[in-house]
Write a protein that holds these residues in place. Sequence first.
Motif, PDB file in Angstrom:
ATOM      1  N   VAL A  30     -14.081 -32.674  -7.722  1.00 54.63           N
ATOM      2  CA  VAL A  30     -13.498 -33.067  -6.360  1.00 54.63           C
ATOM      3  C   VAL A  30     -13.669 -31.596  -5.355  1.00 54.63           C
ATOM      4  CG1 VAL A  30     -11.053 -32.657  -7.226  1.00 54.63           C
ATOM      5  CG2 VAL A  30     -11.469 -34.026  -5.171  1.00 54.63           C
ATOM      6  N   ALA A  31     -13.391 -30.667  -6.019  1.00 55.88           N
ATOM      7  CA  ALA A  31     -13.392 -29.329  -5.259  1.00 55.88           C
ATOM      8  C   ALA A  31     -14.608 -29.165  -4.384  1.00 55.88           C
ATOM      9  CB  ALA A  31     -12.987 -28.163  -6.058  1.00 55.88           C
ATOM     10  N   LYS A  32     -15.655 -29.412  -5.154  1.00 59.64           N
ATOM     11  CA  LYS A  32     -16.931 -29.528  -4.838  1.00 59.64           C
ATOM     12  C   LYS A  32     -17.168 -30.231  -3.639  1.00 59.64           C
ATOM     13  CE  LYS A  32     -20.073 -28.372  -8.033  1.00 59.64           C
ATOM     14  NZ  LYS A  32     -20.425 -29.118  -9.366  1.00 59.64           N
ATOM     15  N   GLU A  43     -11.183 -41.302   4.841  1.00 60.14           N
ATOM     16  CA  GLU A  43     -12.051 -40.953   3.692  1.00 60.14           C
ATOM     17  C   GLU A  43     -11.436 -40.141   2.850  1.00 60.14           C
ATOM     18  OE1 GLU A  43     -14.722 -38.921   6.166  1.00 60.14           O
ATOM     19  OE2 GLU A  43     -16.171 -40.505   6.269  1.00 60.14           O
ATOM     20  N   ASN A  44     -10.462 -39.190   3.253  1.00 61.54           N
ATOM     21  CA  ASN A  44      -9.643 -38.305   2.093  1.00 61.54           C
ATOM     22  C   ASN A  44      -8.629 -39.172   1.443  1.00 61.54           C
ATOM     23  OD1 ASN A  44     -10.329 -35.709   2.186  1.00 61.54           O
ATOM     24  ND2 ASN A  44      -9.880 -35.555   4.269  1.00 61.54           N
ATOM     25  N   PHE A  45      -8.080 -40.255   1.782  1.00 62.23           N
ATOM     26  CA  PHE A  45      -7.100 -40.924   1.208  1.00 62.23           C
ATOM     27  C   PHE A  45      -7.948 -41.984   0.102  1.00 62.23           C
ATOM     28  CE2 PHE A  45      -3.150 -42.956   0.571  1.00 62.23           C
ATOM     29  CZ  PHE A  45      -3.295 -44.144   0.216  1.00 62.23           C
ATOM     30  N   SER A  54      -9.436 -42.288 -11.442  1.00 58.55           N
ATOM     31  CA  SER A  54     -10.256 -42.005 -12.705  1.00 58.55           C
ATOM     32  C   SER A  54      -9.344 -40.915 -13.596  1.00 58.55           C
ATOM     33  CB  SER A  54     -11.688 -41.157 -12.223  1.00 58.55           C
ATOM     34  OG  SER A  54     -11.381 -40.066 -11.618  1.00 58.55           O
ATOM     35  N   GLN A  55      -8.673 -40.133 -13.156  1.00 60.47           N
ATOM     36  CA  GLN A  55      -7.547 -39.079 -13.814  1.00 60.47           C
ATOM     37  C   GLN A  55      -6.849 -39.690 -14.794  1.00 60.47           C
ATOM     38  OE1 GLN A  55      -4.481 -37.890 -13.604  1.00 60.47           O
ATOM     39  NE2 GLN A  55      -4.633 -36.054 -14.594  1.00 60.47           N
ATOM     40  N   VAL A  56      -6.371 -40.918 -14.324  1.00 56.47           N
ATOM     41  CA  VAL A  56      -5.392 -41.663 -15.235  1.00 56.47           C
ATOM     42  C   VAL A  56      -6.316 -42.138 -16.520  1.00 56.47           C
ATOM     43  CG1 VAL A  56      -3.907 -43.793 -15.513  1.00 56.47           C
ATOM     44  CG2 VAL A  56      -4.167 -42.314 -13.494  1.00 56.47           C
ATOM     45  N   GLN A  95      -4.792 -26.715 -11.423  1.00 53.76           N
ATOM     46  CA  GLN A  95      -5.746 -25.885 -12.113  1.00 53.76           C
ATOM     47  C   GLN A  95      -7.105 -25.855 -11.451  1.00 53.76           C
ATOM     48  OE1 GLN A  95      -5.013 -28.081 -15.977  1.00 53.76           O
ATOM     49  NE2 GLN A  95      -3.314 -26.726 -16.342  1.00 53.76           N
ATOM     50  N   VAL A  96      -7.611 -26.951 -10.862  1.00 56.03           N
ATOM     51  CA  VAL A  96      -8.642 -27.129  -9.983  1.00 56.03           C
ATOM     52  C   VAL A  96      -8.677 -26.004  -9.008  1.00 56.03           C
ATOM     53  CG1 VAL A  96     -10.028 -28.398  -8.370  1.00 56.03           C
ATOM     54  CG2 VAL A  96      -9.322 -29.535 -10.545  1.00 56.03           C
ATOM     55  N   PHE A  97      -7.413 -26.038  -8.268  1.00 54.88           N
ATOM     56  CA  PHE A  97      -7.211 -25.003  -7.075  1.00 54.88           C
ATOM     57  C   PHE A  97      -7.189 -23.566  -7.601  1.00 54.88           C
ATOM     58  CE2 PHE A  97      -5.989 -24.118  -2.780  1.00 54.88           C
ATOM     59  CZ  PHE A  97      -5.218 -22.964  -2.879  1.00 54.88           C
ATOM     60  N   SER A  98      -6.933 -23.474  -8.839  1.00 55.68           N
ATOM     61  CA  SER A  98      -6.730 -21.950  -9.403  1.00 55.68           C
ATOM     62  C   SER A  98      -7.858 -21.580 -10.026  1.00 55.68           C
ATOM     63  CB  SER A  98      -5.554 -21.840 -10.471  1.00 55.68           C
ATOM     64  OG  SER A  98      -5.868 -22.425 -11.518  1.00 55.68           O
TER      65      SER A  98
HETATM   66  O1  LIG Z   1      -8.312 -35.493  -5.793  1.00 51.57           O
HETATM   67  C1  LIG Z   1      -7.269 -34.784  -5.649  1.00 51.57           C
HETATM   68  N1  LIG Z   1      -6.620 -33.889  -6.695  1.00 51.57           N
HETATM   69  C2  LIG Z   1      -7.103 -34.619  -7.845  1.00 51.57           C
HETATM   70  C3  LIG Z   1      -7.720 -33.400  -8.555  1.00 51.57           C
HETATM   71  C4  LIG Z   1      -8.019 -33.806  -9.987  1.00 51.57           C
HETATM   72  C5  LIG Z   1      -7.847 -34.984 -10.724  1.00 51.57           C
HETATM   73  C6  LIG Z   1      -7.312 -35.776  -9.643  1.00 51.57           C
HETATM   74  C7  LIG Z   1      -6.827 -35.767  -8.464  1.00 51.57           C
HETATM   75  C8  LIG Z   1      -6.644 -34.192  -4.282  1.00 51.57           C
HETATM   76  C9  LIG Z   1      -7.301 -34.326  -3.127  1.00 51.57           C
HETATM   77  C10 LIG Z   1      -6.584 -33.645  -1.806  1.00 51.57           C
HETATM   78  C11 LIG Z   1      -7.721 -33.826  -0.638  1.00 51.57           C
HETATM   79  C12 LIG Z   1      -8.174 -35.352  -0.221  1.00 51.57           C
HETATM   80  C13 LIG Z   1      -8.626 -35.713  -1.499  1.00 51.57           C
HETATM   81  C14 LIG Z   1      -8.208 -35.735  -2.895  1.00 51.57           C
HETATM   82  N2  LIG Z   1      -5.949 -32.985  -4.591  1.00 51.57           N
HETATM   83  C15 LIG Z   1      -4.740 -32.591  -4.323  1.00 51.57           C
HETATM   84  C16 LIG Z   1      -3.664 -33.619  -4.071  1.00 51.57           C
HETATM   85  C17 LIG Z   1      -3.430 -34.502  -4.998  1.00 51.57           C
HETATM   86  C18 LIG Z   1      -2.285 -35.494  -4.700  1.00 51.57           C
HETATM   87  C19 LIG Z   1      -1.806 -35.682  -3.368  1.00 51.57           C
HETATM   88 CL1  LIG Z   1      -0.684 -36.565  -3.076  1.00 51.57          CL
HETATM   89  C20 LIG Z   1      -1.976 -34.401  -2.503  1.00 51.57           C
HETATM   90  C21 LIG Z   1      -2.934 -33.506  -2.742  1.00 51.57           C
HETATM   91  N3  LIG Z   1      -4.323 -31.253  -4.385  1.00 51.57           N
HETATM   92  C22 LIG Z   1      -5.550 -30.693  -4.819  1.00 51.57           C
HETATM   93  C23 LIG Z   1      -5.912 -29.457  -5.031  1.00 51.57           C
HETATM   94  C24 LIG Z   1      -7.298 -29.010  -5.257  1.00 51.57           C
HETATM   95  F1  LIG Z   1      -7.520 -27.910  -5.403  1.00 51.57           F
HETATM   96  C25 LIG Z   1      -8.315 -30.008  -5.230  1.00 51.57           C
HETATM   97  F2  LIG Z   1      -9.644 -29.820  -5.369  1.00 51.57           F
HETATM   98  C26 LIG Z   1      -7.828 -31.297  -4.788  1.00 51.57           C
HETATM   99  C27 LIG Z   1      -6.526 -31.842  -4.692  1.00 51.57           C
END
Ligand SMILES: O=C(Nc1ccccc1)[C@H](C1CCCCC1)n1c(-c2ccc(Cl)cc2)nc2cc(F)c(F)cc21
Length: 233
Positions: A30-32, A43-45, A54-56, A95-98
């Motif tokens: 998702v970060a990429k 689109e972000n939602f 998919s994470q669940v 962890q993705v952010f870090s």
């Molecule tokens: O997808 C996401 N997180 C995710 C990752 C891994 C597995 C499952 C979900 C979303 C993005 C946010 C921007 C719009 C698209 C989704 N996301 C979030 C985040 C999750 C829930 C709510 Cl209520 C608010 C924000 N914090 C993030 C930090 C990151 F470094 C990051 F890369 C993606 C992040």
Amino acid sequence: KEKVEITKEQRTLMKVIVDAYSTHQIPQDVAKKLLQEQYSADENFLLLTEMATSQVQVLVEFTKNIPGFLSLDREDQIALLKGSAVEAMFLRSAQVFSRKMPSGQTEVLEERIRKSGISEEFIIPMFNFYKSIVSLHMVQEEQALLTTITILTPDRPYVKDQQAVERIQETMLELLRKLCVLQRPQEPQYFARLLGRLTELRTLSHYHAEMLTSWRTNDHKFTPLLCEIWDVQ
Ligand SMILES: O=C(Nc1ccccc1)[C@H](C1CCCCC1)n1c(-c2ccc(Cl)cc2)nc2cc(F)c(F)cc21
């Protein structure tokens, strides 16, 4: 001075958990995606609901590999998954952010998330949590065990046999404690700091339903699985 040693079975347990953790990851990164281009709030939602869904599924696969989890009462297994899914998603997001990224990319990622459509009031607590995770510089073993310990929280709603969950969680806590002592001999409080993040994680997760319903989008559509797991719709 305490002589801390990882036993042979603890090493095996560690390997099982880390292998499962690294295998059951989010399919595409998702970060990429977020770094590639700027998406609209709608689109972000959609991306969020796809990623969270998919994470669940990935979380369910991961828990099957936690030694002892499948021997718990079936309904308790479901209660633990339902009770930890949101926290696991925020912990995964942190962890993705870090993750180490080429210079400047973390700032771009942060900006994209700030502007993603999430309502202002949640941005600060969310990034406070993410940055507190970044500052720990966790290794993969610690990340995998911290997620496992979060899943194995005995006092989730509807868990009947809390002792059985506690027994498995204690095994993971003891392993994480030893790893922290061995990994950071000069930081005796590091283990306590790690566990302290789980309190911050639980607080942040209290807002999850509001974070979703207040997302700047016209259509708050959720998948059936998310309706089950997140208190939405
Ligand atoms: O997808 C996401 N997180 C995710 C990752 C891994 C597995 C499952 C979900 C979303 C993005 C946010 C921007 C719009 C698209 C989704 N996301 C979030 C985040 C999750 C829930 C709510 Cl209520 C608010 C924000 N914090 C993030 C930090 C990151 F470094 C990051 F890369 C993606 C992040």
